[in-house]
Design a protein around this motif. Sequence first.
Motif, PDB file in Angstrom:
ATOM      1  N   GLU A 137       0.844  -1.183   0.000  1.00  0.00           N
ATOM      2  CA  GLU A 137       0.000   0.000   0.000  1.00  0.00           C
ATOM      3  C   GLU A 137       0.886   1.241   0.000  1.00  0.00           C
ATOM      4  OE1 GLU A 137      -3.773  -1.805   2.408  1.00  0.00           O
ATOM      5  OE2 GLU A 137      -2.137  -0.950   3.555  1.00  0.00           O
ATOM      6  N   LYS A 183       1.130   5.778  -0.752  1.00  0.00           N
ATOM      7  CA  LYS A 183       0.445   7.052  -0.941  1.00  0.00           C
ATOM      8  C   LYS A 183       0.290   7.357  -2.423  1.00  0.00           C
ATOM      9  CE  LYS A 183       0.353  11.830   0.641  1.00  0.00           C
ATOM     10  NZ  LYS A 183       0.975  12.844   1.516  1.00  0.00           N
ATOM     11  N   ALA A 232      -2.784   5.754  -3.535  1.00  0.00           N
ATOM     12  CA  ALA A 232      -3.943   6.452  -2.987  1.00  0.00           C
ATOM     13  C   ALA A 232      -4.232   7.734  -3.764  1.00  0.00           C
ATOM     14  CB  ALA A 232      -3.715   6.761  -1.511  1.00  0.00           C
ATOM     15  N   LEU A 241      -6.108   7.324   2.522  1.00  0.00           N
ATOM     16  CA  LEU A 241      -7.110   7.863   1.601  1.00  0.00           C
ATOM     17  C   LEU A 241      -7.862   9.033   2.236  1.00  0.00           C
ATOM     18  CD1 LEU A 241      -8.536   4.525   0.155  1.00  0.00           C
ATOM     19  CD2 LEU A 241      -7.300   6.259  -1.138  1.00  0.00           C
TER      20      LEU A 241
END
Length: 267
Positions: free
Chosen positions: A62, A64, A67, A93
């Motif tokens: 995951e 940024k 996102a 998010l």
Amino acid sequence: MTTLDFEAFSLSKNFIFESKNVELSNLIANESIAVFPQKSYVIRGIILKYIYDKNVIVLPEESKKAAVLFKKWAEEGKNVLIIDPTTSFMKTLVSLGVSYEPVCSSMNVFRLKKSDEYILEDPSPYNVVEKDLTKILNINCIPKLSLYQHPISNENRSLIIFENVKIPENAKLKFSIALHPQVWNPNKGDGVVFEVFIEHNGEKEKIFSKYIDPKNNPEERKWNDFEIDLSKYSGKNVTIILSTLPGPKNDNRWDWAYWGDLRIVRG
């Protein structure tokens, strides 16, 4: 398979799910983009074969950057599902101003959306049992990004404080409250009082108070949804304070209390 030219995830076109996972297959059939922030689903073999009209994104990690892209897609009006994300990714998010709505599923599924609302974030906890407040809690197939606030006692309040919140014109505070399904047992405590205060210019007003006892009241075994008119605070910077208290017997055992999807809705 096409790999986008930045780190952290690849765009894998045209995946379909095994027939035993009909629920997810049906969800994705109606969406343009589905995102799996955890690559463990590939390892488990849920994704089986290609189709040619859908995009499924699998995130090796995951990030940024991912996102930011999903926010862009949501603002463009694309249908984006986030499937079983970690709490930290949902917080990322939210920190970017992304709004979402829960999708009823046995898994934690969120649909990103363009909206005139913002989600309250970065609270200051005071006298809390657990410092890591934010959780994803799924009740009756409805997942919500939630704040866990176990009450201490009637004499010693637990507080979650959001400072310097700008209230738009004709705004409402929307949220849900619940106790964790694992404590829906009459032998586990006597319910919880949820309260919301607003502080402005040194004055504090209680704008919400609700006692729920899903342990003894089956109709409260759900996310209980509420909204509060904030129009009297339009244009002002305020402090929003959340508090929980034990039930009438001052018994805080098993009081696993949650606030779900706290947000300010404009207009």
